[in-house]
Motif scaffolding. Structure first.
Motif, short mmCIF file in Angstrom:
data_model
loop_
_atom_site.label_atom_id
_atom_site.label_comp_id
_atom_site.label_asym_id
_atom_site.label_seq_id
_atom_site.Cartn_x
_atom_site.Cartn_y
_atom_site.Cartn_z
N GLU A 384 1.00 -1.09 -0.09
CA GLU A 384 0.08 0.07 -0.09
C GLU A 384 0.94 1.28 0.05
N TYR A 387 2.10 1.89 -3.55
CA TYR A 387 1.13 2.02 -4.25
C TYR A 387 1.14 3.77 -4.25
N LEU A 388 1.21 4.20 -3.22
CA LEU A 388 0.90 5.86 -2.94
C LEU A 388 2.19 6.42 -3.22
N MET A 401 -1.12 8.89 5.37
CA MET A 401 -2.35 8.86 4.69
C MET A 401 -3.04 7.32 4.94
N LEU A 402 -2.14 6.40 4.86
CA LEU A 402 -2.78 5.03 5.07
C LEU A 402 -3.24 4.95 6.66
N TYR A 404 -3.87 7.62 8.67
CA TYR A 404 -5.23 8.33 8.82
C TYR A 404 -6.70 7.50 8.18
N ALA A 405 -6.31 6.94 7.04
CA ALA A 405 -7.25 5.98 6.37
C ALA A 405 -7.79 4.83 7.44
N ALA A 408 -9.74 6.57 10.39
CA ALA A 408 -11.15 7.52 9.49
C ALA A 408 -12.04 6.30 9.37
N GLU A 409 -12.04 5.17 9.06
CA GLU A 409 -13.06 4.11 8.94
C GLU A 409 -13.84 4.11 10.04
N GLU A 412 -15.83 7.79 10.47
CA GLU A 412 -16.76 8.25 9.40
C GLU A 412 -18.04 7.73 10.12
#
Lengths: 435, 264
Positions: A384, A387-388, A401-402, A404-405, A408-409, A412
């Motif tokens: 991952e 990829y970024l 970013m990962l 955070y993601a 964030a799940e 949300e």
């Protein structure tokens, strides 16, 4: 210095010192409840690493601090706390160091709906409060819940009558302003049959020194009631936060909860949910910690009756030399056939010194059930990150970013957009500074 | 397309690489000039995907020999993100899903990052929205792609379209398409290929890595290379792909061995 895990003698007595100065309540049963709680504190001890339920969480540091109940309340202006306000939640009860602050609050007493300080509810609501207050939480076996109950005075009371939906979310804001103070936040939410309400339970601090929050929340959902419960623990960095929350779901009621833990040096959240027939709950959590923080979440979801559904997703993001603990018990009693239960514990370690203990626990006594659970502990996936990077982001930006993601799940799932944005920003800042 | 005034983009000489100690590439040579479309074909395990990941800078592969120059610069001096900013783009065979990050947020961040490094203006969210929607038309993507998390729950075809969308945005000099046709139905293949064809121009180049000839019906290569055991052993025009389709790969290897023996 005493060894880790041992408790100073006289600690509980010192905490109880201020209790006799509490004003006597006009309700005899409430005075009796407090007296019983005082008695239980006398009989119980502070848990240590030798207690199964506390074996990963050393709170001996807490017992070395001379916390005392608040002596003088600090008068705050709206401007001091405006940054904590949540745009959508105009209905607000504010407690400063555990003491109700009417000048900062805007409750409701309208068409039977009550969002008020407990005392104000003694007249109209005493009869509906009595069966729940201090009854949902098992304070008799829990020294922190017992201490809170011994000091039961100011408390957030929310009563939603039958078939009423409260459109505006309710914000319960608990603000710590003084060092060395112990406060006992307390909430009681009663959602009557067919009613609906969204409540934000929010712990914040205006100072960075050590203090102790010992909170108890009780939530009762009568048949077909719906409650959205968002819990935000953003205490100061040196705070101690111990909280017990008990939720009782009657037939076909629905409880959705998202709890996030960002703050406190040491925090412990016990959440007990009991489900009757066809009741449904979603219990999600995120702990995002770093430095030397410890965040412990213990949940128990008790399927007492058939056809109930429980979904749980708990995540921890652990940086620095922080330590996260998750213990998620799912009980399916013999009577609870056709239970549908799903639990997942996912943990992200950002450093080699970060530590997590996760323990999903299934206790199933019924034979016709669908229960799944799983736990993962890991670091960010290199594929991952690559990829970024292959899209031009630096490795640090990719990792941020990962991370955070991952958090964030959970964020949300909070149904209030300004709060969601605020917390997403916190996650973003935290995950950016940690790399 | 082969142009008279093309520039040298990529020059690979004697590239050797290992993964976990196993040698995968064993002296690979390849020259790519601007405007050209190359197809690298070959059986499974011949090293095609390894080669594409090495060009993009994947850390799992260790380069043990040879050189790769990209526009006169040693590619191995650059981190993966620097290669992307310099104009190398890899369309992944298996694009990564990132739940929790909105596609539009992701696309804008990558676009603005790359733009900044190229000394160009960033776009604010509104400007970017116009920009990306225009690019999405190229791939017949519906705007709701922007609202979803990156690749999460996307079908195989949607993921590949999202890859080519990123290619369209980032405007690379060298686009490497790793098995872009795998998992695509015929309609999705047509859309993706059509997008790639519209992006190809005389200043950039495309290297397709593929197992099957099918993709080459839609994106017509100037050169077809056959890879075996970590080397390119035969190069021809587009008609070579048809021959491979009917005869398989074995004969190329046999012919190559015979030629090598004859040379010794």
């Amino acid at each position: 210095m005493s060894a880790p895990g041992t408790i100073n003698a006289g600690y509980l007595e010192s905490l109880l010192a201020g209790q006799p100065h509490l004003p006597v309540s006009p309700l005899a049963w409430l005075n009796a409840l407090r007296a019983e709680a005082v008695e239980r504190v006398g009989a119980l001890t502070v848990p240590t690493l030798r207690d199964e339920e506390w074996r990963f969480t050393d709170i001996s540091l807490l017992t070395k601090m001379p916390f005392h109940p608040v002596r003088t309340t600090i008068s705050l202006q709206a401007a001091d706390i405006g940054r904590f306000y949540i745009e959508e939640a105009a209905t607000r009860l504010v407690f400063v160091d555990g003491v109700y602050a009417p000048q900062l609050s805007s409750g409701i007493t309208d068409s039977g709906v009550a969002v008020i300080n407990l005392e104000a509810g003694f007249g109209a609501h005493a009869a509906v409060i009595e069966p729940y207050l201090g009854r949902l939480t098992e304070f008799r076996d829990n020294v922190f819940a017992a201490l809170n109950t011994a000091f039961l005075h100011d408390a957030a009371l929310i009563v939603v009558p039958r078939d009423i939906s409260v459109a505006v979310p309710v914000h319960l804001l608990f603000i710590a302003t003084q060092k060395d103070v112990v406060s006992y936040p307390r909430c009681l939410l009663l959602a009557e049959s067919g009613s609906a309400v969204t409540v934000i339970e929010d712990y914040v601090s205006l100072q960075e020194d050590a203090y102790f929050t010992n909170a108890v929340t009780e939530i009762a959902l009568v048949d077909n009631a719906r409650v959205n419960h968002i819990r935000v623990q953003r205490e100061g960095a040196k705070a101690f936060h111990i909280a017990n929350c008990a939720v009782s779901l009657a037939r076909a009621s629905n409880y959705q909860s998202v709890s996030v833990a960002f703050g406190a040096r040491i925090s412990r959240y016990n959440l007990n949910v009991q489900l009757a027939e066809e009741a449904e709950c979603a219990v999600d959590g995120l702990a995002l910690i770093s430095g030397r923080q410890l965040a412990d979440t213990h949940t128990c979801i008790d399927h007492a009756k058939p056809h109930a559904v429980s979904h749980q997703m708990h995540k921890c993001i652990v940086g620095g030399s922080a330590h996260a603990v998750f213990n998620g018990k799912i009980k399916v009693r013999q009577d609870a056939q056709r239970t549908d239960s799903r639990q997942s514990s996912r943990n992200l370690l950002l450093t080699s010194k970060a530590h997590v203990d996760t323990k999903p626990q299934l206790e199933i006594f019924a034979d016709d059930v669908k229960c799944t659970h799983g736990a993962t502990i890991g670091q960010l996936d290199n594929e991952e990150v690559f990829y970024l990077q292959s899209r031009g982001l630096s490795e640090t930006a990719a990792r941020n970013m990962l991370t955070y993601a991952f958090g964030a799940e959970i964020i949300e799932r909070i149904p209030i957009s300004s709060l969601k944005c605020q917390l997403e920003q916190t996650v973003l800042e935290q995950t950016t500074t940690q790399s | 397309m082969i142009y008279q005034d093309s520039r040298l983009l990529l020059e690979v000489r004697g590239l050797c690489a290992t993964v976990n100690g196993t040698e995968i590439l064993k002296g690979l040579d390849l020259t790519v000039r601007s405007g050209e479309v190359h197809a690298i074909m070959g059986p499974n395990g011949s090293g095609k995907s390894t080669f594409s990941k090495i060009l993009a800078g994947h850390s799992a592969y260790e380069v043990t020999g040879g050189t790769v120059m990209f526009e006169g610069q040693n590619l191995f001096d650059l981190a993966p993100e620097e290669r992307a900013r310099a104009g190398v783009f890899l369309a992944f065979q298996y694009p990564i899903e990132i739940p929790g990050v909105g596609n539009s947020q992701f696309l804008r961040l990558t676009y603005n990052t790359v733009q900044t490094h190229r000394g160009k203006e960033e776009l604010d969210p509104l400007e970017f929205d116009d920009f990306v929607r225009e690019k999405m038309k190229l791939l017949e993507m519906s705007p709701d792609f922007l609202e979803r998390s990156v690749n999460e729950g996307f079908s195989g075809g949607e993921k590949k379209r999202n890859e080519i969308l990123q290619m369209a945005m980032l405007d690379p000099r060298l686009a490497i398409l790793d098995e872009t046709d795998s998992g695509l139905d015929i309609d999705a293949l047509r859309i993706v290929a059509n997008g790639v064809n519209q992006l190809a121009n005389k200043d950039n180049a495309i290297v397709m890595v593929t197992h099957y000839q099918r993709l080459l019906n839609y994106i017509v290569p100037d050169y077809v290379h056959v890879m075996e055991a970590g080397r390119i052993i035969k190069t021809g025009g587009k008609e070579l792909a048809f021959e491979l389709e009917t005869r398989g790969y074995d004969w190329v290897g046999v012919e190559h061995k015979a030629a090598t023996r004859a040379a010794v």
